[in-house]
Design a protein around this motif. Structure first.
Motif, PDB file in Angstrom:
ATOM      1  N   ARG A   1      16.093 -28.893   8.323  1.00  0.00           N
ATOM      2  CA  ARG A   1      15.302 -29.496   7.255  1.00  0.00           C
ATOM      3  C   ARG A   1      15.817 -29.094   5.876  1.00  0.00           C
ATOM      4  O   ARG A   1      15.466 -29.737   4.874  1.00  0.00           O
ATOM      5  CB  ARG A   1      13.818 -29.096   7.389  1.00  0.00           C
ATOM      6  N   GLY A   2      16.604 -28.015   5.806  1.00  0.00           N
ATOM      7  CA  GLY A   2      17.247 -27.643   4.558  1.00  0.00           C
ATOM      8  C   GLY A   2      16.341 -27.048   3.499  1.00  0.00           C
ATOM      9  O   GLY A   2      16.636 -27.108   2.305  1.00  0.00           O
ATOM     10  N   PHE A   3      15.221 -26.431   3.904  1.00  0.00           N
ATOM     11  CA  PHE A   3      14.310 -25.829   2.933  1.00  0.00           C
ATOM     12  C   PHE A   3      14.711 -24.405   2.571  1.00  0.00           C
ATOM     13  O   PHE A   3      14.381 -23.921   1.495  1.00  0.00           O
ATOM     14  CB  PHE A   3      12.875 -25.798   3.497  1.00  0.00           C
TER      15      PHE A   3
ATOM     16  N   ASP B   1      18.639 -30.766   2.339  1.00  0.00           N
ATOM     17  CA  ASP B   1      17.755 -31.918   2.457  1.00  0.00           C
ATOM     18  C   ASP B   1      16.449 -31.682   1.698  1.00  0.00           C
ATOM     19  O   ASP B   1      16.202 -32.238   0.652  1.00  0.00           O
ATOM     20  CB  ASP B   1      17.486 -32.202   3.944  1.00  0.00           C
ATOM     21  N   MET B   2      15.553 -30.866   2.242  1.00  0.00           N
ATOM     22  CA  MET B   2      14.281 -30.454   1.627  1.00  0.00           C
ATOM     23  C   MET B   2      13.194 -31.516   1.609  1.00  0.00           C
ATOM     24  O   MET B   2      12.126 -31.293   1.036  1.00  0.00           O
ATOM     25  CB  MET B   2      14.481 -29.940   0.190  1.00  0.00           C
ATOM     26  N   ARG B   3      13.406 -32.677   2.223  1.00  0.00           N
ATOM     27  CA  ARG B   3      12.359 -33.707   2.213  1.00  0.00           C
ATOM     28  C   ARG B   3      11.271 -33.388   3.238  1.00  0.00           C
ATOM     29  O   ARG B   3      11.570 -33.101   4.385  1.00  0.00           O
ATOM     30  CB  ARG B   3      12.953 -35.073   2.528  1.00  0.00           C
TER      31      ARG B   3
ATOM     32  N   GLY C   1      13.623 -41.292   1.067  1.00  0.00           N
ATOM     33  CA  GLY C   1      13.824 -40.866  -0.305  1.00  0.00           C
ATOM     34  C   GLY C   1      15.035 -39.969  -0.482  1.00  0.00           C
ATOM     35  O   GLY C   1      15.658 -39.530   0.488  1.00  0.00           O
ATOM     36  N   PRO C   2      15.377 -39.668  -1.736  1.00  0.00           N
ATOM     37  CA  PRO C   2      16.543 -38.830  -2.032  1.00  0.00           C
ATOM     38  C   PRO C   2      16.374 -37.414  -1.502  1.00  0.00           C
ATOM     39  O   PRO C   2      15.267 -36.875  -1.463  1.00  0.00           O
ATOM     40  CB  PRO C   2      16.599 -38.833  -3.563  1.00  0.00           C
ATOM     41  N   THR C   3      17.469 -36.816  -1.104  1.00  0.00           N
ATOM     42  CA  THR C   3      17.476 -35.424  -0.665  1.00  0.00           C
ATOM     43  C   THR C   3      17.762 -34.509  -1.852  1.00  0.00           C
ATOM     44  O   THR C   3      18.116 -34.965  -2.946  1.00  0.00           O
ATOM     45  CB  THR C   3      18.555 -35.194   0.402  1.00  0.00           C
ATOM     46  N   ALA C   4      17.652 -33.213  -1.609  1.00  0.00           N
ATOM     47  CA  ALA C   4      18.012 -32.253  -2.650  1.00  0.00           C
ATOM     48  C   ALA C   4      19.496 -32.368  -2.988  1.00  0.00           C
ATOM     49  O   ALA C   4      19.884 -32.205  -4.151  1.00  0.00           O
ATOM     50  CB  ALA C   4      17.685 -30.837  -2.186  1.00  0.00           C
TER      51      ALA C   4
ATOM     52  N   PHE D   1      10.503 -30.718  -6.719  1.00  0.00           N
ATOM     53  CA  PHE D   1      10.948 -31.934  -7.402  1.00  0.00           C
ATOM     54  C   PHE D   1      11.220 -33.064  -6.418  1.00  0.00           C
ATOM     55  O   PHE D   1      10.761 -34.194  -6.614  1.00  0.00           O
ATOM     56  CB  PHE D   1      12.206 -31.626  -8.217  1.00  0.00           C
ATOM     57  N   VAL D   2      11.944 -32.772  -5.344  1.00  0.00           N
ATOM     58  CA  VAL D   2      12.296 -33.798  -4.353  1.00  0.00           C
ATOM     59  C   VAL D   2      11.044 -34.409  -3.730  1.00  0.00           C
ATOM     60  O   VAL D   2      10.968 -35.619  -3.484  1.00  0.00           O
ATOM     61  CB  VAL D   2      13.210 -33.192  -3.264  1.00  0.00           C
ATOM     62  N   ASN D   3      10.041 -33.582  -3.482  1.00  0.00           N
ATOM     63  CA  ASN D   3       8.816 -34.053  -2.828  1.00  0.00           C
ATOM     64  C   ASN D   3       7.714 -34.422  -3.808  1.00  0.00           C
ATOM     65  O   ASN D   3       6.613 -34.782  -3.385  1.00  0.00           O
ATOM     66  CB  ASN D   3       8.321 -32.973  -1.859  1.00  0.00           C
ATOM     67  N   GLU D   4       8.010 -34.311  -5.101  1.00  0.00           N
ATOM     68  CA  GLU D   4       7.040 -34.649  -6.154  1.00  0.00           C
ATOM     69  C   GLU D   4       5.707 -33.940  -5.904  1.00  0.00           C
ATOM     70  O   GLU D   4       4.624 -34.506  -6.059  1.00  0.00           O
ATOM     71  CB  GLU D   4       6.848 -36.169  -6.218  1.00  0.00           C
ATOM     72  N   GLU D   5       5.799 -32.676  -5.534  1.00  0.00           N
ATOM     73  CA  GLU D   5       4.635 -31.952  -5.039  1.00  0.00           C
ATOM     74  C   GLU D   5       3.523 -31.778  -6.065  1.00  0.00           C
ATOM     75  O   GLU D   5       2.340 -31.850  -5.722  1.00  0.00           O
ATOM     76  CB  GLU D   5       5.062 -30.579  -4.497  1.00  0.00           C
ATOM     77  N   LEU D   6       3.875 -31.535  -7.312  1.00  0.00           N
ATOM     78  CA  LEU D   6       2.828 -31.286  -8.294  1.00  0.00           C
ATOM     79  C   LEU D   6       2.113 -32.569  -8.697  1.00  0.00           C
ATOM     80  O   LEU D   6       0.895 -32.576  -8.884  1.00  0.00           O
ATOM     81  CB  LEU D   6       3.400 -30.563  -9.508  1.00  0.00           C
TER      82      LEU D   6
END
Length: 331
Positions: free
Chosen positions: A115-117, A126-128, A133-136, A211-216
């Motif tokens: 998963r690349g976290f 990756d981090m998605r 959507g775009p990856t890291a 940022f990648v997951n638009e978490e905030l």
């Protein structure tokens, strides 16, 4: 549940469910299903129904066994938790008795190298949390030096953000930065760690993941969605894991729970009636026993509030920080 899921420990799980106060016949939204820890505890209350939401398809698939054992009381939906009001509508729910959310990356995601976290496990950058959507790696390849510096500073609170961004841009001229190890090595040349401090790449990885997951933005939207779907007396319980998340939750509840005395200078200005009654004047944090059993819980904070019968407040404008769509289209 699967073996991997059963090993997952819900941080502040007992405290979260106690704050949620599920009851027989109530309907609850587990907005970040993950390994199903909160859902499993809610389902122990006879007659309680749960709608579990997760953007991670693997988490949804991992919960199928719990669905089978719930006798129709658990429904799982692959979706973002910012869309929880739309999920409720699709399930025929006008209002619910509680919403619980555990914000951020899960232990299961961190522990899966592919998963690349995590920089501690070799894998693709990756981090998605979801499947699209775009990856890291895409962000690292596309973003300008200024954009990278802003992302790393705002979402990672990294003091050396400009140096890290400069090093990333220099390195990608030679070869694409495609793995977690490659990025961690670049950051480690700029950020020097002292003994017993966090890994030099920790803040940069946090920033890119958020940022990648638009978490905030997702959290902002999820909180307002919860306000719309909760019945009067319904509970909102949020567990967050770092200061950026907790600040958003704290400010949201403070604003929604504020009882204004008005102003004798501006008596004609209408004051919004509180839509929440705050239940946690100070955040609940893990005790020594939980910290000993699960060190990842050390930064967790729980905040809870109860919905009043006041109208929903006006939707807050999202903060003007860097956004994924802007970076990826080069604007």
């Amino acid at each position: 549940m699967t073996g991997a899921a059963s090993r997952h420990i819900s941080v502040l799980g007992r405290e979260a469910v106690e704050a949620l106060a599920p009851r027989d016949g109530g309907t609850y939204i587990d907005a970040t299903f993950g390994a199903g820890g909160y859902s499993r505890a809610i389902l122990e209350v006879a007659g309680a129904r749960v709608v579990g939401i997760d953007r991670d398809r693997m988490a949804i698939m991992g919960g199928f066994d719990l669905v089978d054992r719930s006798a129709g009381r658990l429904t799982l939906v692959e979706s973002r938790f910012s869309e929880l009001d739309e999920v409720c509508a699709a399930q025929g729910l006008d209002a619910v008795d509680g919403v619980v959310m555990d914000v951020g990356v899960s232990s299961m995601q961190l522990d899966q190298a592919e998963r690349g976290f995590s920089f501690r496990l070799g894998g693709p950058l990756d981090m998605r949390m979801g499947q699209s959507g775009p990856t890291a790696a895409d962000v690292v390849a596309k973003a300008s030096e200024t954009e990278l510096a802003n992302i790393i500073y705002i979402f990672g609170e990294e003091r050396h953000s400009r140096g890290v961004a400069r090093a990333i841009v220099a390195a990608r001229k030679d070869t694409p930065i495609a793995t977690t190890q490659a990025l961690a090595d670049i950051v480690a040349k700029v950020v020097r760690a002292k003994p017993n401090e966090i890994h030099p790449a920790t803040r940069t990885f946090q920033a890119l993941r958020i940022f990648v997951n638009e978490e905030l933005d997702e959290l902002h939207l999820a909180l307002t969605a919860a306000e719309r779907v909760l019945k009067p007396g319904g509970r909102l319980v949020v567990v967050s894991f770092h200061s950026l998340e907790d600040r958003i939750v704290k400010n949201f509840l403070a604003e929604r729970g504020k009882v204004s005395a008005g102003s004798r200078h501006l008596p004609e200005v209408a004051q919004a009636v509180p839509s929440f009654r705050i239940l946690t004047k100070r955040p609940v944090v893990p005790g020594d026993a939980e910290l000993s059993a699960n060190p990842r819980a050390r930064s967790a904070k729980l905040r809870a509030a109860e919905r009043t019968d006041a109208p929903v407040h006006a939707v807050d404008k999202l903060p003007s920080w860097p956004r994924l769509a802007d970076v990826m289209r080069g604007g």
